[in-house]
Design a protein around this motif. Structure first.
Motif, PDB file in Angstrom:
ATOM      1  N   VAL A 344       0.853  -1.183   0.000  1.00  0.00           N
ATOM      2  CA  VAL A 344       0.000   0.000   0.000  1.00  0.00           C
ATOM      3  C   VAL A 344       0.894   1.239   0.000  1.00  0.00           C
ATOM      4  O   VAL A 344       1.866   1.325   0.757  1.00  0.00           O
ATOM      5  CB  VAL A 344      -0.930   0.000   1.223  1.00  0.00           C
ATOM      6  CG1 VAL A 344      -1.751   1.295   1.273  1.00  0.00           C
ATOM      7  CG2 VAL A 344      -1.856  -1.210   1.185  1.00  0.00           C
ATOM      8  N   GLY A 345       0.573   2.174  -0.876  1.00  0.00           N
ATOM      9  CA  GLY A 345       1.386   3.381  -1.024  1.00  0.00           C
ATOM     10  C   GLY A 345       2.372   3.308  -2.166  1.00  0.00           C
ATOM     11  O   GLY A 345       2.969   4.327  -2.540  1.00  0.00           O
ATOM     12  N   GLY A 346       2.546   2.117  -2.730  1.00  0.00           N
ATOM     13  CA  GLY A 346       3.472   1.967  -3.848  1.00  0.00           C
ATOM     14  C   GLY A 346       2.995   2.733  -5.072  1.00  0.00           C
ATOM     15  O   GLY A 346       1.793   2.799  -5.359  1.00  0.00           O
ATOM     16  N   LYS A 347       3.936   3.329  -5.798  1.00  0.00           N
ATOM     17  CA  LYS A 347       3.607   4.120  -6.983  1.00  0.00           C
ATOM     18  C   LYS A 347       4.226   3.483  -8.227  1.00  0.00           C
ATOM     19  O   LYS A 347       5.402   3.109  -8.223  1.00  0.00           O
ATOM     20  CB  LYS A 347       4.106   5.557  -6.814  1.00  0.00           C
ATOM     21  CG  LYS A 347       3.444   6.287  -5.647  1.00  0.00           C
ATOM     22  CD  LYS A 347       4.006   7.696  -5.479  1.00  0.00           C
ATOM     23  CE  LYS A 347       3.340   8.394  -4.293  1.00  0.00           C
ATOM     24  NZ  LYS A 347       3.873   9.762  -4.075  1.00  0.00           N
ATOM     25  N   GLY A 363      -5.002   0.456  -1.468  1.00  0.00           N
ATOM     26  CA  GLY A 363      -5.382  -0.564  -0.501  1.00  0.00           C
ATOM     27  C   GLY A 363      -5.168  -1.965  -1.047  1.00  0.00           C
ATOM     28  O   GLY A 363      -5.163  -2.183  -2.261  1.00  0.00           O
ATOM     29  N   LEU A 364      -4.955  -2.926  -0.140  1.00  0.00           N
ATOM     30  CA  LEU A 364      -4.875  -4.343  -0.477  1.00  0.00           C
ATOM     31  C   LEU A 364      -5.964  -5.042   0.325  1.00  0.00           C
ATOM     32  O   LEU A 364      -5.851  -5.201   1.538  1.00  0.00           O
ATOM     33  CB  LEU A 364      -3.485  -4.909  -0.138  1.00  0.00           C
ATOM     34  CG  LEU A 364      -3.294  -6.424  -0.309  1.00  0.00           C
ATOM     35  CD1 LEU A 364      -3.606  -6.850  -1.746  1.00  0.00           C
ATOM     36  CD2 LEU A 364      -1.875  -6.837   0.076  1.00  0.00           C
ATOM     37  N   LYS A 391      -6.781  -1.931  -4.585  1.00  0.00           N
ATOM     38  CA  LYS A 391      -7.394  -0.654  -4.942  1.00  0.00           C
ATOM     39  C   LYS A 391      -6.322   0.280  -5.481  1.00  0.00           C
ATOM     40  O   LYS A 391      -5.282   0.465  -4.851  1.00  0.00           O
ATOM     41  CB  LYS A 391      -8.063  -0.011  -3.721  1.00  0.00           C
ATOM     42  CG  LYS A 391      -9.329  -0.703  -3.253  1.00  0.00           C
ATOM     43  CD  LYS A 391      -9.957   0.086  -2.104  1.00  0.00           C
ATOM     44  CE  LYS A 391     -11.275  -0.535  -1.660  1.00  0.00           C
ATOM     45  NZ  LYS A 391     -11.911   0.256  -0.570  1.00  0.00           N
ATOM     46  N   LEU A 392      -6.590   0.870  -6.645  1.00  0.00           N
ATOM     47  CA  LEU A 392      -5.641   1.779  -7.275  1.00  0.00           C
ATOM     48  C   LEU A 392      -6.296   3.127  -7.549  1.00  0.00           C
ATOM     49  O   LEU A 392      -7.502   3.203  -7.817  1.00  0.00           O
ATOM     50  CB  LEU A 392      -5.148   1.201  -8.615  1.00  0.00           C
ATOM     51  CG  LEU A 392      -4.356  -0.108  -8.595  1.00  0.00           C
ATOM     52  CD1 LEU A 392      -4.156  -0.595 -10.014  1.00  0.00           C
ATOM     53  CD2 LEU A 392      -3.017   0.071  -7.898  1.00  0.00           C
ATOM     54  N   ARG A 393      -5.486   4.177  -7.487  1.00  0.00           N
ATOM     55  CA  ARG A 393      -5.919   5.512  -7.868  1.00  0.00           C
ATOM     56  C   ARG A 393      -4.967   6.003  -8.944  1.00  0.00           C
ATOM     57  O   ARG A 393      -3.735   5.974  -8.757  1.00  0.00           O
ATOM     58  CB  ARG A 393      -5.878   6.450  -6.664  1.00  0.00           C
ATOM     59  CG  ARG A 393      -6.100   7.913  -6.975  1.00  0.00           C
ATOM     60  CD  ARG A 393      -7.558   8.258  -7.075  1.00  0.00           C
ATOM     61  NE  ARG A 393      -7.764   9.706  -7.241  1.00  0.00           N
ATOM     62  CZ  ARG A 393      -8.944  10.274  -7.370  1.00  0.00           C
ATOM     63  NH1 ARG A 393     -10.037   9.529  -7.335  1.00  0.00           N
ATOM     64  NH2 ARG A 393      -9.056  11.576  -7.519  1.00  0.00           N
ATOM     65  N   THR A 394      -5.501   6.442 -10.087  1.00  0.00           N
ATOM     66  CA  THR A 394      -4.660   6.866 -11.203  1.00  0.00           C
ATOM     67  C   THR A 394      -4.642   8.391 -11.336  1.00  0.00           C
ATOM     68  O   THR A 394      -5.575   9.076 -10.911  1.00  0.00           O
ATOM     69  CB  THR A 394      -5.152   6.255 -12.527  1.00  0.00           C
ATOM     70  OG1 THR A 394      -6.477   6.719 -12.804  1.00  0.00           O
ATOM     71  CG2 THR A 394      -5.154   4.738 -12.447  1.00  0.00           C
TER      72      THR A 394
END
Length: 432
Positions: A344-347, A363-364, A391-394
């Motif tokens: 979580v937090g990885g970019k 999130g995982l 969960k990803l945010r783009t």
């Protein structure tokens, strides 16, 4: 110069139907041997290839021509006798063309299996009749279900080593059918074979009078795949804008790409995302000239009646049937990086159709045990070959569909921006 034992006429095969299929199974179940047998029986190998395999077989001390060596091309594979990489092979019969992805059996190469099966129309899973279903058999069946491969074939191999015992075959078939019932496997076929001897590969075998189904090649030639294509939702990701630098052609402006789904025809009303501008298709061009319609997986150039600002990553669709631009997605991700886990937090950079953006892991939700289908909701990361719901945010909206609706616009890869390595493959479950 190499001469093929028998090579299908290239011009005649150009318009033929194409079936992509992936092989999977545990180590030593005979995947490479089976593909070698298919290539041999359809007479689509070169004479010097066969001579090289015969020589290699003799040097290894084999008392037979080891057809597995046709696909195990890596030196490490030949030395170890296992398949490591995804080996792609091509062959054709008078009815259909084929692309085979021979995927690894070892658990540590799950990512390679995901790669090979991601574009497959059919998955072919082998089991050893002496061993029956093993952990890897269930793992690969689940992965093909997760990747929504529409057709599944279970080949019970090495039946000659159990004296063609019908009860052995039926026990394995019943056990696999019960397991597949828990998965999303819409079309399942089970065939008893001997890849080494060619039984039930190209033709029906006299050793299985109790088996009433088709040979493997007959099934591959006749399995119906046209209805697997999504011909309802028009999705055309623009890959390249064509503006010829020619003094004789000054007004040509075309948008090149591969049709992901749906059918495009001149005269159709279309909308371009993300701008929302609308126009009409004036013509559709291919390398062989204009066509009256385009459908997946054709690569074409679309010309529009109006001049619209369109660039790589945009999508042409129908005005009343368009994907919703989204920046928050939930996806099943198979992690492929050996050096660092997904946390979580990885970019990462995200590649979705022809569009590239940046994404952060928000999130995982859980890590999935592909052997037991158990969900570990306490997991804090995904290591190499592990699969989980993420969960990803783009940074920019993706023009996405759910993977179950469209495998092209519902899939993506994650890229480490430092090394430019592909570190994950994802299938979108929810896009909102």
């Amino acid at each position: 110069m190499s001469q093929a034992v028998l090579e299908p006429d290239a011009a005649a095969s150009r318009g033929m139907d194409l079936l992509r299929f992936a092989t999977a199974g545990s180590v030593d179940d005979g995947k490479s041997t089976l593909i070698g047998r298919l290539l041999f029986d359809t007479k689509t190998i070169f004479a010097d290839q066969l001579e090289a395999v015969e020589a290699a077989s003799a040097s290894r001390g084999d008392e037979y021509t080891n057809l597995a060596l046709l696909t195990d091309g890596l030196r490490a594979e030949r030395e170890q006798g296992i398949t490591i990489d995804v080996a792609y092979r091509y062959f054709a019969t008078p009815r259909r063309k084929f692309i085979i992805a021979d995927t690894p059996g070892h658990i540590q190469y799950t990512r390679n299996m995901v790669t090979g099966a991601s574009t497959a129309d059919l998955a072919l899973i082998l089991v050893d009749a002496r061993k029956g279903l093993v952990e890897q058999s269930r793992r690969h069946a689940f992965l093909t279900s997760l990747l929504r491969v529409p057709h599944l074939v279970l080949c019970v191999n090495k039946m000659d080593l159990v004296d063609w015992d019908q009860k052995v075959f039926e026990r394995i078939a019943d056990e696999f059918t019960s397991f597949a019932a828990k998965l999303d496997a819409p079309d399942l076929t089970i065939i008893p074979i001997s890849a080494l001897n060619g039984d039930n590969i190209a033709t029906r075998s006299e050793n299985t009078p109790w088996y009433e189904g088709p040979s493997l090649l007959h099934h591959l030639e006749h399995v119906h795949i046209a209805s697997d294509r999504n011909l309802v939702d028009v999705r055309f990701p623009v890959q390249y804008v064509i503006r010829p630098q020619s003094t004789t052609v000054t007004d040509y402006r075309g948008y090149a790409g591969q049709v992901a789904s749906g059918i495009l025809k001149p005269g159709d009303d279309v909308m371009v995302l993300p701008s929302g501008m609308t126009s009409t298709i004036s013509s559709i061009d291919t390398a062989d000239g204009p066509v009256d319609e385009a459908f997946p997986p054709m690569s074409v150039t679309v010309r529009l009646a109006d001049e619209i600002d369109i660039s790589r990553g945009d999508m042409i669709c129908r005005p009343h049937n368009a994907p919703t631009p989204v920046q928050d997605v939930e996806a099943m991700v198979c992690w492929m990086d050996e050096t660092a886990p997904l946390r979580v937090g990885g970019k990462y950079a995200i590649k979705h159709t022809t569009r590239t953006a940046r994404a952060v892991v928000r999130g995982l939700q859980y890590r999935l045990d592909v052997n037991t289908l158990h969900r570990d909701e306490t997991a804090g990361e995904l290591a190499l070959n592990e699969i989980g719901r993420v969960k990803l945010r783009t940074t920019v909206p993706l023009l996405a569909d759910e993977y179950r609706r469209n495998r092209t616009t519902g899939g993506f890869i994650l890229i480490d921006e430092t090394t430019n390595r592909t570190v994950g493959a994802g299938m979108i479950i929810e896009a909102r």
